[in-house]
Every structure is written in structure tokens, then in C-alpha cells.
Write a protein that holds these residues in place. Structure first.
Motif, short mmCIF file in Angstrom:
data_model
loop_
_atom_site.label_atom_id
_atom_site.label_comp_id
_atom_site.label_asym_id
_atom_site.label_seq_id
_atom_site.Cartn_x
_atom_site.Cartn_y
_atom_site.Cartn_z
N LEU A 212 0.83 -1.20 0.00
CA LEU A 212 0.00 0.00 0.00
C LEU A 212 0.86 1.25 0.00
CD1 LEU A 212 -2.61 1.62 0.32
CD2 LEU A 212 -2.54 1.11 2.77
N ALA A 213 1.91 1.26 0.83
CA ALA A 213 2.77 2.43 0.93
C ALA A 213 3.50 2.72 -0.37
CB ALA A 213 3.78 2.24 2.06
N SER A 214 3.81 1.68 -1.14
CA SER A 214 4.53 1.89 -2.40
C SER A 214 3.62 2.40 -3.50
CB SER A 214 5.22 0.60 -2.84
OG SER A 214 4.27 -0.37 -3.23
N VAL A 215 2.31 2.19 -3.36
CA VAL A 215 1.35 2.71 -4.35
C VAL A 215 0.85 4.09 -3.92
CG1 VAL A 215 -0.87 2.33 -5.50
CG2 VAL A 215 0.63 0.38 -5.00
N ALA A 216 0.46 4.22 -2.66
CA ALA A 216 0.01 5.50 -2.13
C ALA A 216 1.15 6.10 -1.32
CB ALA A 216 -1.23 5.30 -1.25
N GLU A 217 2.03 6.81 -2.00
CA GLU A 217 3.24 7.33 -1.34
C GLU A 217 2.94 8.52 -0.45
OE1 GLU A 217 6.13 8.08 -4.34
OE2 GLU A 217 6.32 5.98 -4.92
N ASP A 218 1.88 9.25 -0.73
CA ASP A 218 1.52 10.42 0.07
C ASP A 218 0.93 9.95 1.40
OD1 ASP A 218 0.35 12.68 1.22
OD2 ASP A 218 -0.23 13.54 -0.72
N PRO A 219 1.52 10.29 2.54
CA PRO A 219 0.99 9.85 3.83
C PRO A 219 -0.43 10.34 4.09
CG PRO A 219 2.71 11.50 4.14
CD PRO A 219 2.76 11.08 2.70
N ARG A 220 -0.81 11.49 3.50
CA ARG A 220 -2.18 11.97 3.67
C ARG A 220 -3.16 11.02 2.99
NH1 ARG A 220 -2.25 17.59 0.97
NH2 ARG A 220 -1.16 16.29 -0.56
N GLU A 221 -2.77 10.50 1.85
CA GLU A 221 -3.65 9.54 1.16
C GLU A 221 -3.78 8.26 1.96
OE1 GLU A 221 -3.09 10.82 -3.54
OE2 GLU A 221 -2.17 8.97 -2.80
N ARG A 222 -2.67 7.78 2.48
CA ARG A 222 -2.73 6.55 3.28
C ARG A 222 -3.60 6.75 4.52
NH1 ARG A 222 2.78 6.56 2.19
NH2 ARG A 222 3.34 6.90 4.37
N SER A 223 -3.49 7.92 5.13
CA SER A 223 -4.30 8.21 6.31
C SER A 223 -5.79 8.22 5.95
CB SER A 223 -3.89 9.56 6.91
OG SER A 223 -4.68 9.87 8.02
N LEU A 224 -6.14 8.83 4.82
CA LEU A 224 -7.52 8.86 4.39
C LEU A 224 -8.03 7.46 4.06
CD1 LEU A 224 -10.06 10.40 3.62
CD2 LEU A 224 -9.06 10.81 1.35
N LEU A 225 -7.20 6.66 3.41
CA LEU A 225 -7.60 5.29 3.08
C LEU A 225 -7.83 4.46 4.34
CD1 LEU A 225 -5.22 4.55 0.06
CD2 LEU A 225 -7.65 5.15 -0.01
#
Length: 298
Positions: free
Chosen positions: A195-208
Motif C-alpha cells: 500500500l505504501a509503495s502505491v500511495a506514497e503520500d501519507p495523507r492519502e494513506r491516512s484517508l484510506l
């Protein structure tokens, strides 16, 4: 409680279960399988964990339709009846060992599971799908196992968990038109590093993470059970992981284009501080007669 959603009366899942004379778990499965129609909550409701996916309601007219069907409630219960491996063997007229081989080979997939105290995953199958498969593939009920299937099984492959994941992801994707929620469904089954390698933006990962839906409601009482539960939820084989990665990348592109402001909402900013039948991407073996893929939101 009955409230209005988009001009129609709707019931909570608990109230709907009582009206349909189903247990909560039965109604949950019925809605997942599309046997009971649900709708999104009203626009005024506040989003919770999992976004709108976790707050769906049942229209009153859907309750009335089902109650008016011949044989209610037994007919509805029969459509969502699940069976264990041993019970499936009885329905098919074959031994449990052969059923185990057929399910490991992806001939038909589980709809539910639970984990016992020893960490063993117990799969449950839809009785209607079991009998349909037996009627459709009589040659697989007897005789020698096809060579390709035998090679796959001898190598230790087991499609049960990935089929469950595929079915559940497709169910959830079909319940939302929100691009970020759709991305969160796919993200829910990816390992954290993927997941981190696809969604590199931490804000996106937080939202997901905030929008992550509930994939399964399973009680785990021991560390072994919890570990087994997490393994079922998480894609692990290379081709499956790659397929989810590709689809997550596409959903994120859509979400960024259609709703870029979502990352700048107060909720997203505050959380930044602290993703059934075998799908077509699985290169289904020749003995598997039905495939499915993620529903299109285009």
C-alpha cells in the motif's frame, strides 16, 4: 428506527433483521450477496469509520417486498443458507476430502469464514452454489482428478482465501460511487508495504485507513486466531497482489482527479498526524466455469 433517505423510508440493519426474521449475521450475508437491497444513508448523516459503506440502511419497501414473497421467511433463509465442508459433501454426494480438493482448486468459493481458538480457518459455502456446481460439473464429482488440477493441488496452492477476498472486494466496490471509498476497499486487502509503495503520500494513506471498510466480522480470542484472521484478509500471492496494486493505482488516479479536496478536509488533516467466484485476473484453471472481476464505476 425508521428514517427518510432520499425520499424513502429506511430501517437500520438491526430493525430490518427483526422485520425479516433473520439473525444479524444472516442479514449481513444477505445484503452482501445482494439478496436484500440496501441504500446509502441520508446526506445529513455524519460519516463514520468506513465511510458510507458501514452505514447502509434497508428501504421499507424492500422489507415489504420480501415479506410478500411466497414461503417467507424460510425461502429467504434458504437462499442464504451456508454449509461447512462436511455439509457440502452431503449435498454433493461425495466425500469431504474431494470437496476440500475442489474448493482448494477454486471450483467454488466460500462466502464466509470463522477462525477457531486454535487458529484454524473454517470456511462456509453457499448451499445454492454448492448444488449448482454439482449439477453443472458432474464429471468432477467422480473419477480421477484432472491432471492440471492435481498438479496445482500437489504444489500446495489454495484458492479459498483469495476467492473470498475477491468476492468481498467486488461486493464493497459495488456499494459505493465515491472514488476514495473505492480506493480504500482495494487498499484494505493489500499488505502495508505494498500500500505504501502505491500511495506514497501519507495523507492519502491516512484517508484510506479512515475509510477502510469492515471486510469481515470475526471474533478472535487467541493470538493464533488473530494471525489466521489477518492472513485471510491480506493478499499474499504475487499475481493477486499485483492485480490489486494496479487497480488501486487506477482508483487513486480517479480519486485525485474527481475529488482532490478530500485530502484537505479537517478530518484528513488531523488523521495525517498520527483496500467469489475466482476473478479473471487469477488466470482461472479450465475446470473453473465462472469468473468475476471488480465492477466498473465508469
Amino acid at each position: 428506527m425508521t428514517v427518510m433517505c432520499d425520499g424513502q423510508q429506511t430501517l437500520t440493519m438491526g430493525r430490518a433483521a427483526r422485520e425479516l426474521e433473520l439473525r444479524t449475521g444472516e442479514l449481513e450475508l444477505a445484503t452482501q450477496l445482494g439478496k436484500v437491497r440496501t441504500v446509502l444513508p441520508g446526506a445529513g448523516d455524519r460519516p463514520g469509520a468506513g465511510g458510507s459503506l458501514g452505514r447502509r440502511r434497508v428501504p421499507a419497501e424492500e422489507i415489504a417486498r420480501l415479506q410478500a414473497e411466497p414461503g417467507f421467511p424460510d425461502a429467504l433463509r434458504e437462499r442464504i443458507r451456508t454449509v461447512s465442508t462436511n455439509e457440502a459433501a452431503e449435498l454433493m454426494g461425495i466425500g469431504p476430502g474431494r470437496v476440500m480438493r475442489l474448493t482448494r482448486a477454486g471450483c467454488f468459493g466460500p462466502v464466509r469464514f470463522y477462525v477457531n481458538r486454535y487458529g484454524a480457518v473454517v470456511w462456509l459455502y453457499l448451499a445454492a452454489e454448492v448444488t449448482d456446481f454439482a449439477d453443472r460439473e458432474p464429471d468432477l464429482m467422480r473419477g480421477n482428478t484432472p491432471a492440471a488440477m492435481r498438479v496445482m493441488l500437489d504444489s500446495g496452492q489454495d484458492w479459498r482465501a483469495r476467492q473470498w477476498r475477491s468476492r468481498r472486494v467486488a461486493q464493497l466496490m459495488g456499494q459505493t460511487d465515491d472514488p476514495w471509498e473505492a480506493a480504500a476497499v482495494i487498499a484494505a486487502v493489500l499488505p502495508p508495504e505494498e500500500l505504501a509503495s502505491v500511495a506514497e503520500d501519507p495523507r492519502e494513506r491516512s484517508l484510506l485507513r479512515r475509510l477502510r471498510p469492515v471486510l469481515a466480522s470475526v471474533i478472535t480470542v487467541t493470538p493464533a486466531a488473530r494471525e489466521s484472521f489477518e492472513r485471510v484478509l491480506t493478499a499474499d500471492e504475487f499475481d493477486e497482489v499485483m492485480w490489486y496494486r494496479v487497480n488501486l493505482s487506477r482508483e487513486l488516479e480517479t480519486a485525485r482527479r474527481e475529488d482532490p479536496g478530500r485530502l484537505r478536509t479537517p478530518a484528513a488533516a488531523s488523521s495525517a498526524t498520527r483496500p467469489g467466484q475466482p476473478p479473471s485476473f487469477l488466470n482461472s484453471p479450465s475446470w473453473t466455469t465462472e469468473t468475476s472481476s471488480l465492477p466498473s464505476r465508469s
